[in-house]
Motif scaffolding. Structure first.
Motif, short mmCIF file in Angstrom:
data_model
loop_
_atom_site.label_atom_id
_atom_site.label_comp_id
_atom_site.label_asym_id
_atom_site.label_seq_id
_atom_site.Cartn_x
_atom_site.Cartn_y
_atom_site.Cartn_z
N ARG A 54 0.84 -1.20 0.00
CA ARG A 54 0.00 0.00 0.00
C ARG A 54 0.88 1.25 0.00
O ARG A 54 0.58 2.24 -0.66
CB ARG A 54 -0.93 -0.01 1.20
N GLY A 55 1.98 1.20 0.75
CA GLY A 55 2.92 2.32 0.77
C GLY A 55 3.55 2.59 -0.58
O GLY A 55 3.99 3.71 -0.86
N LEU A 56 3.59 1.57 -1.45
CA LEU A 56 4.10 1.74 -2.81
C LEU A 56 3.02 2.22 -3.78
O LEU A 56 3.27 2.38 -4.96
CB LEU A 56 4.68 0.41 -3.31
N GLY A 57 1.81 2.42 -3.26
CA GLY A 57 0.73 2.95 -4.09
C GLY A 57 -0.21 1.91 -4.67
O GLY A 57 -1.06 2.25 -5.51
N HIS A 58 -0.10 0.67 -4.23
CA HIS A 58 -0.97 -0.38 -4.74
C HIS A 58 -2.22 -0.53 -3.88
O HIS A 58 -2.19 -0.32 -2.68
CB HIS A 58 -0.23 -1.72 -4.79
N ARG A 59 -3.33 -0.91 -4.52
CA ARG A 59 -4.50 -1.34 -3.78
C ARG A 59 -4.20 -2.74 -3.25
O ARG A 59 -3.48 -3.50 -3.90
CB ARG A 59 -5.73 -1.36 -4.69
N VAL A 60 -4.72 -3.07 -2.08
CA VAL A 60 -4.38 -4.36 -1.49
C VAL A 60 -5.61 -5.15 -1.10
O VAL A 60 -6.65 -4.60 -0.73
CB VAL A 60 -3.44 -4.22 -0.27
N VAL A 61 -5.46 -6.48 -1.21
CA VAL A 61 -6.46 -7.44 -0.78
C VAL A 61 -5.71 -8.46 0.08
O VAL A 61 -4.68 -8.99 -0.33
CB VAL A 61 -7.12 -8.16 -1.98
N GLY A 62 -6.23 -8.71 1.27
CA GLY A 62 -5.62 -9.69 2.15
C GLY A 62 -6.62 -10.77 2.50
O GLY A 62 -7.81 -10.49 2.68
N VAL A 63 -6.14 -12.00 2.58
CA VAL A 63 -6.98 -13.11 3.02
C VAL A 63 -6.23 -13.88 4.09
O VAL A 63 -5.03 -14.13 3.98
CB VAL A 63 -7.41 -14.01 1.83
#
Length: 186
Positions: free
Chosen positions: A39-48
């Motif tokens: 996220r700090g690199l600018g990506h949207r994130v999904v965690g499972v």
């Protein structure tokens, strides 16, 4: 030095190849150290993760799914991601789904325990330790950019780790994704 908060050195080494603005999936995300990095690199994130407490620790980072991917259905059926990250987790029946979750132009970054680990610490059971070359075999349809199988210090552990790209069809490749020139880390 590895701590519970710092991202994997392997992830840090390869994350520059994730296309800007991608959505990144972290399988067995735990408390979210890799989600925070991505996220700090600018990506949207999904965690499972199957642990509700771990998912709660990731509140506000992105899309968080509490799911037992070992005994329940894959909660992300039909979805693909610009990056898929897996560290310190192995459930062999899930490997094909993980690889299939990498979108064209996307990157798989995986690092988990390998045979030999039982001599230095946990896990010790064979079902949680990759056999020699097993990760390479699981990624046969991807372009392997980096692969290691061996012993690491700090903390002492045996691992296999891979960074692999799902290449775009030839007609799309120049316009959508490129690797840094040979000899350069980008």
């Amino acid at each position: 030095m590895h701590t519970a908060e710092t991202p994997s050195e392997w992830l840090c080494r390869w994350s520059h190849l994730i296309a800007p603005g991608s959505t990144a999936l972290d399988v067995a995300c735990g408390a979210g150290r890799h989600l925070r990095w991505l996220r700090g690199l600018g990506h949207r994130v999904v965690g499972v993760d199957r642990c509700a407490q771990a998912i709660a620790a990731c509140a506000g980072l992105g899309e968080m799914l509490c799911a037992d991917v070992e005994s329940g259905p894959w909660p992300l059926a039909g979805r693909q991601f610009g990056a898929v990250v897996v560290t310190n987790y192995l459930w062999r029946p899930l490997l094909p789904r993980i690889v299939d979750s990498v979108a064209p132009g996307g990157l798989l970054i995986c690092e988990t325990f390998a045979q030999g680990q039982e001599t230095v610490g946990r896990p010790t059971r064979p079902q949680f330790l990759l056999r020699p070359g097993e990760l390479l075999g699981a990624c046969a349809g991807l372009r392997v950019l980096g692969y290691e199988d061996g012993f690491l210090e700090q903390p002492a552990r045996f691992v296999q780790r891979i960074a692999a790209l799902r290449e775009l069809p030839q007609s799309d490749a120049p316009a959508r994704h490129h690797l840094p020139p040979r000899g350069g880390a980008g």
